[in-house]
Design a protein around this motif. Sequence first.
Motif, PDB file in Angstrom:
ATOM      1  N   VAL A   1      80.850  27.592  -1.118  1.00  0.00           N
ATOM      2  CA  VAL A   1      81.426  28.145  -2.370  1.00  0.00           C
ATOM      3  C   VAL A   1      82.556  29.158  -2.024  1.00  0.00           C
ATOM      4  O   VAL A   1      83.682  29.080  -2.921  1.00  0.00           O
ATOM      5  CB  VAL A   1      80.308  29.068  -3.157  1.00  0.00           C
ATOM      6  N   ILE A   2      82.540  30.210  -1.172  1.00  0.00           N
ATOM      7  CA  ILE A   2      83.627  31.122  -1.065  1.00  0.00           C
ATOM      8  C   ILE A   2      84.918  30.387  -0.581  1.00  0.00           C
ATOM      9  O   ILE A   2      86.005  30.738  -0.985  1.00  0.00           O
ATOM     10  CB  ILE A   2      83.136  32.236  -0.072  1.00  0.00           C
ATOM     11  N   LYS A   3      84.817  29.415   0.242  1.00  0.00           N
ATOM     12  CA  LYS A   3      85.896  28.729   0.957  1.00  0.00           C
ATOM     13  C   LYS A   3      86.400  27.749  -0.420  1.00  0.00           C
ATOM     14  O   LYS A   3      87.888  27.800  -0.443  1.00  0.00           O
ATOM     15  CB  LYS A   3      85.504  27.916   2.014  1.00  0.00           C
ATOM     16  N   GLU A   4      85.551  27.356  -1.402  1.00  0.00           N
ATOM     17  CA  GLU A   4      86.181  26.412  -2.028  1.00  0.00           C
ATOM     18  C   GLU A   4      87.141  27.373  -3.261  1.00  0.00           C
ATOM     19  O   GLU A   4      88.045  26.838  -3.995  1.00  0.00           O
ATOM     20  CB  GLU A   4      85.077  25.579  -2.763  1.00  0.00           C
ATOM     21  N   ALA A   5      86.353  28.436  -3.638  1.00  0.00           N
ATOM     22  CA  ALA A   5      86.976  29.418  -4.496  1.00  0.00           C
ATOM     23  C   ALA A   5      88.243  29.742  -4.057  1.00  0.00           C
ATOM     24  O   ALA A   5      89.332  29.940  -4.622  1.00  0.00           O
ATOM     25  CB  ALA A   5      86.210  30.635  -4.677  1.00  0.00           C
ATOM     26  N   LEU A   6      88.297  30.212  -2.419  1.00  0.00           N
ATOM     27  CA  LEU A   6      89.644  30.352  -1.824  1.00  0.00           C
ATOM     28  C   LEU A   6      90.766  29.405  -1.933  1.00  0.00           C
ATOM     29  O   LEU A   6      91.805  29.356  -2.021  1.00  0.00           O
ATOM     30  CB  LEU A   6      89.417  31.239  -0.527  1.00  0.00           C
ATOM     31  N   ARG A   7      90.338  28.090  -1.902  1.00  0.00           N
ATOM     32  CA  ARG A   7      90.951  26.989  -2.099  1.00  0.00           C
ATOM     33  C   ARG A   7      91.646  26.880  -3.434  1.00  0.00           C
ATOM     34  O   ARG A   7      93.121  26.619  -3.415  1.00  0.00           O
ATOM     35  CB  ARG A   7      90.269  25.789  -1.771  1.00  0.00           C
TER      36      ARG A   7
ATOM     37  N   GLU B   1      91.007  15.203  -6.785  1.00  0.00           N
ATOM     38  CA  GLU B   1      90.779  15.722  -7.945  1.00  0.00           C
ATOM     39  C   GLU B   1      90.815  17.342  -7.678  1.00  0.00           C
ATOM     40  O   GLU B   1      89.754  18.058  -7.922  1.00  0.00           O
ATOM     41  CB  GLU B   1      89.575  15.373  -8.511  1.00  0.00           C
ATOM     42  N   PRO B   2      92.046  18.089  -7.142  1.00  0.00           N
ATOM     43  CA  PRO B   2      91.979  19.079  -6.491  1.00  0.00           C
ATOM     44  C   PRO B   2      91.508  20.394  -7.458  1.00  0.00           C
ATOM     45  O   PRO B   2      91.333  21.429  -6.997  1.00  0.00           O
ATOM     46  CB  PRO B   2      93.452  19.281  -6.266  1.00  0.00           C
ATOM     47  N   GLU B   3      91.884  20.298  -8.792  1.00  0.00           N
ATOM     48  CA  GLU B   3      91.135  21.019  -9.861  1.00  0.00           C
ATOM     49  C   GLU B   3      89.788  21.304  -9.952  1.00  0.00           C
ATOM     50  O   GLU B   3      89.432  22.356 -10.405  1.00  0.00           O
ATOM     51  CB  GLU B   3      92.143  21.039 -11.044  1.00  0.00           C
ATOM     52  N   GLU B   4      89.021  20.361  -9.579  1.00  0.00           N
ATOM     53  CA  GLU B   4      87.388  20.328  -9.343  1.00  0.00           C
ATOM     54  C   GLU B   4      86.987  21.312  -8.569  1.00  0.00           C
ATOM     55  O   GLU B   4      87.502  21.651  -7.437  1.00  0.00           O
ATOM     56  CB  GLU B   4      86.866  19.166  -9.274  1.00  0.00           C
ATOM     57  N   PHE B   5      85.834  22.287  -8.978  1.00  0.00           N
ATOM     58  CA  PHE B   5      85.312  23.042  -8.129  1.00  0.00           C
ATOM     59  C   PHE B   5      83.994  22.320  -7.349  1.00  0.00           C
ATOM     60  O   PHE B   5      83.216  21.913  -8.047  1.00  0.00           O
ATOM     61  CB  PHE B   5      84.766  24.435  -8.773  1.00  0.00           C
ATOM     62  N   ARG B   6      84.272  22.147  -6.232  1.00  0.00           N
ATOM     63  CA  ARG B   6      83.307  21.359  -5.335  1.00  0.00           C
ATOM     64  C   ARG B   6      83.211  21.880  -3.986  1.00  0.00           C
ATOM     65  O   ARG B   6      83.787  21.732  -2.961  1.00  0.00           O
ATOM     66  CB  ARG B   6      83.765  19.880  -5.146  1.00  0.00           C
ATOM     67  N   PRO B   7      82.215  22.880  -3.988  1.00  0.00           N
ATOM     68  CA  PRO B   7      81.850  23.509  -2.464  1.00  0.00           C
ATOM     69  C   PRO B   7      81.788  22.452  -1.410  1.00  0.00           C
ATOM     70  O   PRO B   7      81.710  22.804  -0.414  1.00  0.00           O
ATOM     71  CB  PRO B   7      80.696  24.416  -2.886  1.00  0.00           C
ATOM     72  N   GLU B   8      81.232  21.498  -1.859  1.00  0.00           N
ATOM     73  CA  GLU B   8      80.930  20.318  -0.682  1.00  0.00           C
ATOM     74  C   GLU B   8      81.785  19.961   0.212  1.00  0.00           C
ATOM     75  O   GLU B   8      81.565  19.485   1.270  1.00  0.00           O
ATOM     76  CB  GLU B   8      79.819  18.998  -1.286  1.00  0.00           C
ATOM     77  N   ARG B   9      82.992  20.111  -0.592  1.00  0.00           N
ATOM     78  CA  ARG B   9      84.216  19.842   0.432  1.00  0.00           C
ATOM     79  C   ARG B   9      84.356  20.648   1.565  1.00  0.00           C
ATOM     80  O   ARG B   9      84.886  20.083   2.763  1.00  0.00           O
ATOM     81  CB  ARG B   9      85.613  20.333  -0.421  1.00  0.00           C
ATOM     82  N   PHE B  10      83.657  21.721   1.788  1.00  0.00           N
ATOM     83  CA  PHE B  10      83.539  22.588   3.130  1.00  0.00           C
ATOM     84  C   PHE B  10      82.179  22.467   3.809  1.00  0.00           C
ATOM     85  O   PHE B  10      82.234  23.245   4.572  1.00  0.00           O
ATOM     86  CB  PHE B  10      83.774  23.948   2.781  1.00  0.00           C
ATOM     87  N   LEU B  11      81.403  21.339   3.448  1.00  0.00           N
ATOM     88  CA  LEU B  11      80.248  21.104   4.472  1.00  0.00           C
ATOM     89  C   LEU B  11      80.800  20.543   5.654  1.00  0.00           C
ATOM     90  O   LEU B  11      81.803  19.903   5.689  1.00  0.00           O
ATOM     91  CB  LEU B  11      79.283  20.080   3.848  1.00  0.00           C
ATOM     92  N   PRO B  12      80.201  20.833   7.007  1.00  0.00           N
ATOM     93  CA  PRO B  12      80.623  20.250   8.342  1.00  0.00           C
ATOM     94  C   PRO B  12      81.212  18.868   8.239  1.00  0.00           C
ATOM     95  O   PRO B  12      82.264  18.742   8.788  1.00  0.00           O
ATOM     96  CB  PRO B  12      79.749  20.637   9.198  1.00  0.00           C
ATOM     97  N   GLU B  13      80.340  18.118   7.703  1.00  0.00           N
ATOM     98  CA  GLU B  13      80.839  16.543   7.663  1.00  0.00           C
ATOM     99  C   GLU B  13      81.934  16.332   6.819  1.00  0.00           C
ATOM    100  O   GLU B  13      82.380  15.210   7.299  1.00  0.00           O
ATOM    101  CB  GLU B  13      79.314  15.685   7.076  1.00  0.00           C
ATOM    102  N   ASN B  14      82.165  17.102   6.091  1.00  0.00           N
ATOM    103  CA  ASN B  14      83.551  16.785   5.202  1.00  0.00           C
ATOM    104  C   ASN B  14      84.799  17.457   5.794  1.00  0.00           C
ATOM    105  O   ASN B  14      85.731  17.200   5.133  1.00  0.00           O
ATOM    106  CB  ASN B  14      83.215  17.328   3.627  1.00  0.00           C
ATOM    107  N   THR B  15      84.490  18.462   6.330  1.00  0.00           N
ATOM    108  CA  THR B  15      85.779  19.010   7.172  1.00  0.00           C
ATOM    109  C   THR B  15      86.402  18.334   8.515  1.00  0.00           C
ATOM    110  O   THR B  15      87.472  18.691   8.770  1.00  0.00           O
ATOM    111  CB  THR B  15      85.453  20.592   7.109  1.00  0.00           C
ATOM    112  N   SER B  16      85.313  17.679   8.901  1.00  0.00           N
ATOM    113  CA  SER B  16      85.815  17.180  10.262  1.00  0.00           C
ATOM    114  C   SER B  16      86.914  16.070  10.127  1.00  0.00           C
ATOM    115  O   SER B  16      87.163  15.068   9.395  1.00  0.00           O
ATOM    116  CB  SER B  16      84.497  16.093  10.851  1.00  0.00           C
TER     117      SER B  16
END
Length: 509
Positions: A371-377, A422-437
């Motif tokens: 959540v914190i990382k997505e808010a900072l994005r 969809e960059p304006e959408e708030f999606r913390p799951e973007r920063f789960l390990p499997e999605n950042t690899s």
Amino acid sequence: MARALGLVAAGACVLALVLAWVSYRLIRDFVRMWTELKPVPSIGVAYPVLGHALQLKTRAGEFFSQVIQFTNDFRDAPLLMAWIGPIPFLFLYHSETVETVLNNSVHMDKAYSYKFLHPWLGTGLLTSTGNKWRSRRKLLTPTFHFSILADFLEVMNEQAEVLVDKLDTCVGKGPFNCFNHITLCALDIICETAMGKKIYAQSNSDSEYVRAVYRMSDLISRRQRMPWYWPEFAFQYFGDGKEHDRCLKILHSFTESVIREREEYGVNHVESDSESDQAKKKRRAFLDLLLKTMDEDGNKMTHQDIREEVDTFMFEGHDTTAAGMNWAIHLLGAHPDIQRKVQQELDEVFGESDRPISTEDLKKLRYLECVIKEALRIFPSVPFFARSICEDTKINGYNVPKGVNVIILAYALHRDPRFFPEPEEFRPERFLPENTSGRNPYCYIPFSAGLRNCIGQRFALMEEKVILASILRSFDVVSRQKRDELKPLGELVLRPEQGIWITLERRRR
């Protein structure tokens, strides 16, 4: 008499030659830059000397919105150029162009506008360059070891408890602006962890030092936006020079007094193994580590060196973190489903307990970290930063001459749909390990990147976790603003124009 007149005439002649030579060099460099940068896409028609100045807004919020609109309009452009008067600024907001600059040890110098921080911060870690920066970075890196950061956790828990008690008085009383509450909490934390000094900002927001910190930040940001105040004489006689100097005296006097106090304490209270377990030791602070730090030759840092770094961390270490927490609170309050997921994770870790947060707890708060990382994005605390190109180089196939100012727009970079659909959408799951690899590391840089990345980023993430977890363990948050009402102001730190308005209810488990 004749001889004196002859000397005056000779002096005038020399001065005229010097001015002519300087003018020639300036005009020559300007013409060279103008010619070499002509192929780079620009925001519109640029005129000699004026550049694009007539097309740009002057108010901070409007200027930032305009620049971001340019990046949207020119999203597919390889580079984007703007001339502010006779000075060229190159906007970078694609990972491949950003990497070219940040991953290059040559382009380490901060841009011209950072010089206005020098009176306050000197040439500490943020503003120094070359060998001084390299040696200072090497010297300071051990002070941010995780084991040392863990010592600061007690301070964060204590100040989070003060904040929760203050917020509790707002429950059920309708919408209120939480921005200042959270910012004062962050200021209390950085003062005690950096200097070992309690300033009780949450209880006394009207203190002279607190006012000086905020006013100085505003004055610097204002001067950076107004080139006519860049010359020192113009700032002193026609701008805010006197108020700047008054704030500077307050800030430096406070820091110097704390340094003397901690130094005297260190001399008179030498820690030893014979101290009883019951004896209460003075809490260690970043300043105490600096007082003991030595370089490879066994030399200690001077008082000026120490003041530069303490002032730097006071400046960098509270406003940015406070902004990040406020934006996260807004986003969580606007997305109750995500807020419930965070609270579910908190309940799994803490149950019904109200115990302080430990380092082991922090490791388990994985979704909160997303959540914190997505808010900072979406809302990077530092929306842009600047470097100076230190030698002629190529960026994305374009020749960029030495001396060009490069503006790295993290706010626009983080909205690249290639990496964040969809960059304006708030999606913390973007920063789960499997999605950042496999994701390009230069597409997301809330703490900068490369050699000059933020030395305090682990401190910041720890603080954000502790404060946000403390709030969400106690309250349900509801945002009272829509996204388009926030109107981000891109100054030194990204702030909402009208604050963050929320309502709170006590959690029912």
